[in-house]
Design an enzyme around this catalytic site. Structure first.
Site, PDB file in Angstrom:
ATOM      1  N   LYS A   1      44.513  46.552  48.276  1.00  0.00           N
ATOM      2  CA  LYS A   1      44.697  45.989  47.173  1.00  0.00           C
ATOM      3  C   LYS A   1      45.645  46.460  45.600  1.00  0.00           C
ATOM      4  O   LYS A   1      45.477  47.360  45.352  1.00  0.00           O
ATOM      5  CB  LYS A   1      42.950  46.042  46.715  1.00  0.00           C
ATOM      6  CG  LYS A   1      42.074  45.417  46.256  1.00  0.00           C
ATOM      7  CD  LYS A   1      40.679  45.431  46.673  1.00  0.00           C
ATOM      8  CE  LYS A   1      40.013  44.711  45.459  1.00  0.00           C
ATOM      9  NZ  LYS A   1      38.465  44.767  45.736  1.00  0.00           N
TER      10      LYS A   1
ATOM     11  N   SER B   1      35.771  41.519  47.020  1.00  0.00           N
ATOM     12  CA  SER B   1      36.537  40.962  45.922  1.00  0.00           C
ATOM     13  C   SER B   1      37.922  41.367  46.148  1.00  0.00           C
ATOM     14  O   SER B   1      38.541  40.994  45.806  1.00  0.00           O
ATOM     15  CB  SER B   1      36.194  41.701  44.636  1.00  0.00           C
ATOM     16  OG  SER B   1      36.149  43.220  45.091  1.00  0.00           O
TER      17      SER B   1
ATOM     18  N   SER C   1      32.343  43.954  48.111  1.00  0.00           N
ATOM     19  CA  SER C   1      34.013  43.619  48.880  1.00  0.00           C
ATOM     20  C   SER C   1      34.997  44.196  49.244  1.00  0.00           C
ATOM     21  O   SER C   1      35.300  43.864  49.667  1.00  0.00           O
ATOM     22  CB  SER C   1      34.321  44.693  46.913  1.00  0.00           C
ATOM     23  OG  SER C   1      33.657  43.632  45.727  1.00  0.00           O
TER      24      SER C   1
END
Lengths: 59, 464
Positions: free
Chosen positions: B82, B157, B181
């Site tokens: 990420k 997210s 997330s």
């Protein structure tokens, strides 16, 4: 759902934070401020006077 | 293997093939890169690919394979990070214009841990801006899309992690979870994802959202894959003040031990009355309960405080801490944020110090109440997300505040929480449930999730 924050209070808090909101952003964020009021209303009645926070400092 | 072939179905299967010298790490990396290049224009799962790094790491893994010196199950496995996880010499942007030119000098601790275990970094995955603002269409990179239906949201997210794993572009990815997330994208993309116990995995070198809630963890196709990835990233890190100074738990050896005798408390009110989840989501939770009961678990119902209590405390804490993180840029670069994040952060400035402390006081009480409810059970069970994935252009700017979320309660309590796929909904998209354990009993959560996957056929169905 509670009302949005009163305009003078909202404007003062945004000014303190130093945010240059456009008129459209001001309208959008102020409308959403009712969510903050809802969250805080949910907590306040439940707080006991001696209740410690979850962030008690331990050296 | 190279070219636009398929990756193995999961990380564990790939690891077995590599160990048996039936799969080349270099060909596996080339296949992953080819797939990512071909699918990314549609999925936007990656902000950037890292082919030079990937092939260098894959060649080193292959040399170890040939000499019988593999480091373990992650050696030669293609993964993504990420883009809030810092990577030495590779831009780490937070999916934001604010950090578009940020090139870290060193890797985040968990990036380093996976690299030392032999993982092959295919690229940096998309995220909501700074892990909170999205899905946004006014950032330098578009939002990731759900491989099951590219008109749909991935959940956030850790958007790119969900899209990349679900599309078979990588076999695992790092995520962060502050309010859901990891579990959101896992639930909406039909994957497994675990938010570990707070403090189990380092956050050093990871762009923060809310320090007292932030965790790092893996997203993968199966629970077994998550266990392998989490094993390689768990452990004390003195550079992270939240890191727990305790031995690394063994997450693997008991994974196949089944659930016979485990006591599981179903929090039915969370997803049936506090928040009314869709019929398919509710049926998925009941399906999981029935499967685990058939496998020998003892099911009961438990009652926790109302979801709205967790919602109020969680969001006031998250917003306050995020405001503190972003305050300098808010004053100087406000319009460099995307519209969604800048308005969410502007809203966060309205939370007072007293509000924050009231939320932390409530948090202590909620932790005590959940711990008491778990005295009679080993695990909790509820839904992961209330519905299938929404159309990506219909996610509202303040969606998280409009109804209580099912994931943030366990960021507040710091407990391990695993999202797993429980089937498919009316729209043909995945739905999921969460298993929650006691702090630092991540192994028990994984064992139960693995038992469910082993007893069902959901892992055989992939996005087109």
């Amino acid at each position: 759902m509670p009302d949005p924050l009163p305009e003078p209070l909202f404007d003062a808090l945004i000014a303190r934070a130093g945010l240059p909101l456009t008129p459209a952003e001001r309208d959008s964020v102020r409308a959403a401020s009712r969510h903050i009021a809802a969250l805080t209303e949910r907590l306040r009645p439940q707080a006991q006077v001696a209740l410690e926070p979850a962030t008690v400092f331990r050296p | 293997m190279s070219g636009m072939g398929e990756l193995p179905l999961g990380l564990a299967e790939a690891a077995r093939l590599i160990a048996a010298k039936q799969l080349s790490p270099v060909e596996l990396a080339e296949c992953a890169l080819t797939r990512a290049e071909a699918r990314n224009p549609e999925l936007h799962a990656f902000i950037r690919l890292t082919p030079d790094l990937a092939l260098s790491q894959a060649r080193a893994a292959e040399a170890r394979q040939m000499s019988g010196a593999l480091k373990g199950p992650l050696d030669g496995i293609p993964i993504g990070h990420k883009d809030i996880f810092e990577t030495a010499g590779i831009p780490t942007t937070g999916h934001s214009r604010i950090l578009a030119d940020h090139v870290p000098a060193k890797d985040a601790a968990v990036v380093r841990a996976w690299a030392e275990a032999g993982a092959v970094t295919i690229g940096k995955t998309a995220t909501h801006e700074f892990a909170w603002g999205g899905p946004s269409f006014d950032l330098p990179w578009p939002p990731a899309r759900n491989p099951w239906d590219t008109t749909r949201f991935t959940g956030g997210s850790s958007t790119g992690a969900g899209a990349a794993v679900a599309a078979g572009l990588v076999l695992g990815a790092t995520g962060s979870d502050t309010g859901g997330s990891i579990r959101g994208p896992a639930g909406l993309c039909g994957l497994a994802g675990i938010k570990p116990t707070y403090g189990l995995c380092s956050r050093s070198g990871v762009l923060p959202l809310a320090h007292s809630l932030d965790t790092t963890g893996p997203i993968a196709w199966t629970v077994e894959d998550c266990a392998l990835l989490l094993q390689a990233m768990a452990g004390h890190d003195p550079e992270d003040p939240s890191s727990a100074d305790r031995p690394v738990p063994d997450l693997i050896s008991g994974l196949g031990g089944g659930v016979r005798g485990l006591r599981i408390g179903l929090i039915r009110h969370f997803h049936e009355s506090d928040l009314v989840a869709s019929p398919a989501v509710r049926a998925g939770v009941d399906h999981m309960a029935a499967v685990l009961r058939a496998e020998g678990a003892i099911l009961s119902e438990v009652t926790l405080p109302p979801l709205l209590d967790f919602h109020a405390a969680g969001w006031l804490i998250l917003m306050s801490e995020a405001h503190a993180v972003h305050e300098p840029w808010l004053r100087t670069r406000f319009h460099d944020y995307g519209e969604i994040l800048r308005e969410r952060l502007a809203l966060a400035t309205l939370v007072s110090a007293a509000d924050y402390l009231q939320a932390q006081r409530q948090r202590r009480r909620l932790c005590q109440q959940v711990a008491a409810a778990m005295e009679g059970v080993d695990l909790l069970l509820t839904a992961a997300q209330p519905t299938e994935a929404l159309p990506i252009d219909r996610v509202s700017k303040f969606a998280s505040l409009e109804s209580p979320g099912l994931t943030i309660p366990f960021n507040l309590t710091g407990q391990p929480a695993l999202a797993v796929c429980t089937g498919f909904g009316e729209g043909g998209l995945p739905v999921g449930a969460q298993l929650i354990g006691r702090p630092f009993e991540d192994a028990t959560v994984l064992r139960a999730g693995h038992a469910f996957e082993r007893a069902t056929a959901w892992r055989a169905r992939r996005a087109a």
